[in-house]
Design a protein around this motif. Structure first.
Motif, PDB file in Angstrom:
ATOM      1  N   ASP A 284      -2.716  -3.798  -6.782  1.00 57.43           N
ATOM      2  CA  ASP A 284      -3.907  -3.139  -7.313  1.00 57.43           C
ATOM      3  C   ASP A 284      -4.214  -1.862  -6.542  1.00 57.43           C
ATOM      4  N   ILE A 285      -3.917  -1.894  -5.239  1.00 61.34           N
ATOM      5  CA  ILE A 285      -4.167  -0.747  -4.369  1.00 61.34           C
ATOM      6  C   ILE A 285      -2.991  -0.572  -3.418  1.00 61.34           C
ATOM      7  N   THR A 286      -2.610   0.680  -3.173  1.00 69.73           N
ATOM      8  CA  THR A 286      -1.621   1.007  -2.153  1.00 69.73           C
ATOM      9  C   THR A 286      -2.335   1.790  -1.055  1.00 69.73           C
ATOM     10  N   LEU A 287      -2.159   1.347   0.200  1.00 72.04           N
ATOM     11  CA  LEU A 287      -2.812   1.987   1.336  1.00 72.04           C
ATOM     12  C   LEU A 287      -1.793   2.567   2.306  1.00 72.04           C
ATOM     13  N   GLY A 288      -2.166   3.652   2.938  1.00 73.91           N
ATOM     14  CA  GLY A 288      -1.318   4.234   3.972  1.00 73.91           C
ATOM     15  C   GLY A 288      -2.065   5.323   4.712  1.00 73.91           C
ATOM     16  N   ASP A 289      -1.448   5.854   5.745  1.00 73.00           N
ATOM     17  CA  ASP A 289      -2.017   7.008   6.443  1.00 73.00           C
ATOM     18  C   ASP A 289      -1.878   8.231   5.548  1.00 73.00           C
ATOM     19  N   PHE A 290      -2.891   9.059   5.516  1.00 72.11           N
ATOM     20  CA  PHE A 290      -2.795  10.299   4.749  1.00 72.11           C
ATOM     21  C   PHE A 290      -2.249  11.382   5.672  1.00 72.11           C
TER      22      PHE A 290
END
Length: 401
Positions: A284-290
């Motif tokens: 549903d969501i992908t997270l990471g450092d920007f």
């Protein structure tokens, strides 16, 4: 007539080790065993197997999904400054976890083993345990059958569940849950993944560090922000005298030999070089450092960390909306996220001597021997490219671009 074994038995190096097949098997005939580098692989008891195909249906490699959609992309960071600083990037996972736990739900993430020699997925139901599943841990985790079963039981009881892991682990969880994966109570979050290092290398590295410190590990932070978010470091905490705790060692991420092996793609699992789940895991969501946010969004204060948040489903968008006043965010795009996170969509290439490195590791070579043989210093061409890239960035800055 000879019994036909499941397709998972022929995967070899393509297996990602998620353990979904073992959890899905209705007859318990699949066990996850470790190879010479401690990567997990399935083993099927042919005497029990009835050929039902349940294991193959759960496998991220055999049951590869369609490409994920992308409803919205944001830069985001928590307004809870201490919690953001304790996180790897912008503290978004912690905010999502608070929402689930406060609703009486269950959160599943990666936690260190008690001796810090390995990592496994655990289920938590108490805010006091949240810190244990926060922050990146650059070791392949074990997702046990009890985790799969615990999540299924929680969903059947209409309890909210947040599961976070690599794309292959999220895909494996969807395969295991089947139709239950579409439950309104389940939020699936994958992390932008460079690849997963061999558990054996981390175990040897941890033991080597303990021997050098003369004390057992009592904490590891692979993403310490004591030196800043952009210049983060690896921090190792050991038992001090009189049962105290003391940070006895640490180094910049790029200077730590274990991380050099990781970033050089020498210690990664074979399947990471042809990942079956990148942008195709059903999260549903992908997270990471920007990474690069200071260039793509120059007005954003990036001190302390900023997350790249990809909402792949309407459920993901709704989950982010519920964070409301606790969150600072702004619209972005895949085009702005990708330059700093190419592994979001593309598998990395193996280190030129990767097979030799892994063979030495599996055959018993110790850390001192490995460090002497593999220094992972950049080549002359890589150094030249780095200098050229730096010169281009300085020129753009000078020209105001």
């Amino acid at each position: 007539m000879e019994k036909r074994l499941p397709g998972i038995t022929g995967l070899g190096d393509a297996c990602c080790g998620c353990g979904a097949c073992a959890a899905k098997c209705p007859h318990g005939c699949i066990s996850m065993g470790r190879d010479k580098c401690s990567f997990l692989h399935p083993s099927v008891n042919a005497n029990i197997c009835v050929g039902c195909g349940a294991c193959d249906s759960a496998c991220p490699v055999i049951g590869k999904r369609e490409e994920d959609d992308c409803e919205a992309v944001y830069w985001a960071k928590s307004k809870n400054e201490p919690e953001k600083l304790a996180s790897s990037s912008g503290g978004i996972f912690a905010l999502l976890a608070h929402e689930v736990l406060n609703a009486g739900g269950v959160v599943c993430g990666a936690a260190w083993e008690s001796d810090f020699k390995g990592v496994r997925h655990v289920l938590i139901e108490d805010e006091a345990d949240l810190d244990s599943v926060m922050r990146s841990k650059y070791v392949q985790t074990t997702v046990g059958v009890e985790v799969y079963e615990g999540i299924r039981a929680a969903l059947k009881a209409n309890r909210r569940v947040l599961f976070t892991g690599t794309a292959c682990q999220v895909s494996g969880m969807r395969g295991y849950l089947g139709k239950l994966a579409d439950s309104e109570f389940l939020l699936l979050v994958d992390v932008i993944c460079h690849g997963v290092p061999a558990p054996l290398l981390w175990e040897k590295w941890a033991v080597w560090r303990e021997a050098r410190a003369g004390a057992p590990l009592r904490g590891v932070n692979m993403r310490s922000k004591t030196t800043g978010w952009l210049s983060f470091s690896a921090a190792y905490e050991y038992a001090a005298e009189k049962d105290g705790r003391a940070v006895a060692d640490g180094s910049a991420f790029g200077d730590d030999w274990y991380f050099k092996a990781f970033l050089s793609n020498a210690s990664l699992r074979p399947s990471c070089f042809n990942c079956p789940a990148k942008r195709a895991c059903g999260s549903d969501i992908t997270l990471g450092d920007f990474w690069g946010v200071q260039s793509t969004h120059p007005d954003v204060d990036y001190e302390g960390g900023v997350s790249a948040v990809l909402c792949n489903t309407a459920k993901g968008v709704a989950a982010l909306e519920t964070l409301g006043a606790n969150l600072e965010r702004g619209e972005s795009s895949l085009e702005k996220v990708l330059p700093g996170n190419p592994s979001l969509v593309r598998s990395v290439r193996p280190y030129a001597r990767r097979d030799e490195f892994m063979r030495d590791l599996g055959d018993g070579m110790g850390i001192d021997g490995l460090m002497a043989k593999y220094d992972f210093k950049p080549t002359l061409v890589q150094r030249a490219r780095g200098k050229l890239g730096g010169a281009k960035r300085r020129l753009k800055k000078l020209l105001g671009r």
